[in-house]
Design an enzyme around this catalytic site. Structure first.
Site, PDB file in Angstrom:
ATOM      1  N   THR A  68       0.653  -1.408   0.129  1.00  0.00           N
ATOM      2  CA  THR A  68      -0.196  -0.132   0.075  1.00  0.00           C
ATOM      3  C   THR A  68       0.546   1.178   0.091  1.00  0.00           C
ATOM      4  O   THR A  68       2.133   0.806   0.497  1.00  0.00           O
ATOM      5  CB  THR A  68      -0.991  -0.175   1.625  1.00  0.00           C
ATOM      6  OG1 THR A  68      -1.776  -1.191   1.186  1.00  0.00           O
ATOM      7  CG2 THR A  68      -1.536   1.530   1.306  1.00  0.00           C
ATOM      8  N   VAL A  81     -14.667  -2.926   2.314  1.00  0.00           N
ATOM      9  CA  VAL A  81     -13.965  -1.736   2.275  1.00  0.00           C
ATOM     10  C   VAL A  81     -12.868  -2.000   3.231  1.00  0.00           C
ATOM     11  O   VAL A  81     -13.573  -1.608   4.681  1.00  0.00           O
ATOM     12  CB  VAL A  81     -14.851  -0.032   2.198  1.00  0.00           C
ATOM     13  CG1 VAL A  81     -14.007   1.009   2.564  1.00  0.00           C
ATOM     14  CG2 VAL A  81     -15.326  -0.263   0.958  1.00  0.00           C
ATOM     15  N   GLY A  82     -11.506  -1.320   3.169  1.00  0.00           N
ATOM     16  CA  GLY A  82     -10.572  -1.354   4.506  1.00  0.00           C
ATOM     17  C   GLY A  82     -10.757  -0.107   5.283  1.00  0.00           C
ATOM     18  O   GLY A  82     -11.507   0.829   4.837  1.00  0.00           O
ATOM     19  N   ASP A  83      -8.963  -0.476   5.560  1.00  0.00           N
ATOM     20  CA  ASP A  83      -8.916   1.482   6.370  1.00  0.00           C
ATOM     21  C   ASP A  83      -8.593   2.708   5.670  1.00  0.00           C
ATOM     22  O   ASP A  83      -9.058   3.712   6.086  1.00  0.00           O
ATOM     23  CB  ASP A  83      -8.346   1.136   7.407  1.00  0.00           C
ATOM     24  CG  ASP A  83      -6.540   0.922   6.492  1.00  0.00           C
ATOM     25  OD1 ASP A  83      -6.303  -0.562   6.114  1.00  0.00           O
ATOM     26  OD2 ASP A  83      -5.402   0.807   7.223  1.00  0.00           O
ATOM     27  N   GLY A 113      -1.348  -2.080   6.816  1.00  0.00           N
ATOM     28  CA  GLY A 113      -1.652  -3.723   7.420  1.00  0.00           C
ATOM     29  C   GLY A 113      -2.526  -4.054   6.839  1.00  0.00           C
ATOM     30  O   GLY A 113      -3.377  -3.264   6.167  1.00  0.00           O
ATOM     31  N   GLY A 171      -6.271  -4.015   7.311  1.00  0.00           N
ATOM     32  CA  GLY A 171      -6.896  -2.539   7.406  1.00  0.00           C
ATOM     33  C   GLY A 171      -8.152  -2.846   8.455  1.00  0.00           C
ATOM     34  O   GLY A 171      -8.270  -1.795   9.524  1.00  0.00           O
TER      35      GLY A 171
HETATM   36  N1  ASP Z   1      -4.715  -1.407   5.145  1.00  0.00           N
HETATM   37  C1  ASP Z   1      -4.965  -2.240   3.037  1.00  0.00           C
HETATM   38  C2  ASP Z   1      -6.312  -2.854   3.370  1.00  0.00           C
HETATM   39  O1  ASP Z   1      -6.850  -3.549   4.493  1.00  0.00           O
HETATM   40  C3  ASP Z   1      -3.695  -3.367   2.959  1.00  0.00           C
HETATM   41  C4  ASP Z   1      -2.914  -2.795   3.012  1.00  0.00           C
HETATM   42  O2  ASP Z   1      -1.636  -2.152   4.198  1.00  0.00           O
HETATM   43  O3  ASP Z   1      -1.280  -3.579   2.456  1.00  0.00           O
HETATM   44  O4  ASP Z   1      -6.855  -2.210   1.806  1.00  0.00           O
END
Ligand code: ASP
Length: 214
Positions: free
Chosen positions: A144, A173-175, A196, A198
């Site tokens: 990311t 949908v992530g963070d 990380g 999310g």
């Molecule tokens: N934080 C991102 C998500 O969970 C993934 C990542 O940071 O690799 O969508």
């Protein structure tokens, strides 16, 4: 990844240089955040824009957000499948709507009106991700991208862009587009961009908590 480290560092150094030069010349911090995120999205090394991971249907769905630490204005987009540069669209949500977060078809309709560049979903796919997808390898550290900026006026800005997590459920949908979870900026505290798993950042409001502690 050891043998690939030099390649990744070179890509990151180039973007750092781009942002640093722009800031030295007095560029607006938000312009720099978007410029750097766009460069990272266009670079296939990272899990954002071209090179992003696939969802459980083998399709790329992109999330991004930006935040201005001086005004606490923010913009975010989620579930994009055809907009080449999600960070630019997140900025447009912030600047050109009264909303903070637009998702999927609605976000893409807004992108069209705003004249954003569209690509086929295949544009985002890279051989490395295809191979990962075939192995269905849940790789949580795959890049990311995040940019935090402190400009010459002392204002802070943050932005984050991602394909999410390999094999994520369609529609997840992530963070990253959740202000306070994956991205936060406040001149009183800090500019924060998270990476990380999310779901943990959403549940713990990680970006806001770090800012509040600062
Ligand atoms: N934080 C991102 C998500 O969970 C993934 C990542 O940071 O690799 O969508």
């Amino acid at each position: 990844m050891a043998e690939k480290a030099a390649e990744y560092h070179a890509a990151l150094d180039a973007v750092l240089e781009l942002g640093y030069c722009a800031l030295t010349e007095g560029a607006n911090g938000m312009d720099v955040v978007v410029q750097c995120l766009t460069a990272l999205e266009n670079d296939p090394h990272f899990n954002a824009g071209k090179g992003a991971v696939f969802n459980d249907q083998g399709v790329v769905e992109l999330d991004a957000s930006v935040m201005d630490g001086a005004t606490l204005k923010a913009g975010a987009v989620a579930g994009l499948q055809h907009v080449k540069n999600p960070a630019k669209l997140a900025r447009l949500v912030m600047d050109s709507t009264v909303h903070v977060l637009l998702m999927s078809d609605g976000a893409e309709a807004f992108a069209k009106v705003q004249g954003q560049e569209f690509v086929d979903n295949e544009y985002f796919l890279t051989p490395r991700r295809k191979e990962q997808y075939q192995r269905w390898e849940a790789n949580k550290k795959n890049g990311t991208v995040g940019v935090v900026v402190l400009d010459r006026e002392g204002n802070v800005y943050a932005g984050t862009s991602t394909g999410g997590m390999m094999g994520k459920k369609y529609g997840r949908v992530g963070d990253v587009p959740i202000i306070g979870a994956g991205t936060y900026a406040d001149n009183q505290g800090a500019a924060v961009s998270c990476t990380g798993h999310g779901e943990y950042s959403i549940r713990n409001n990680v970006a806001f908590q770090i800012n509040a502690r600062m």
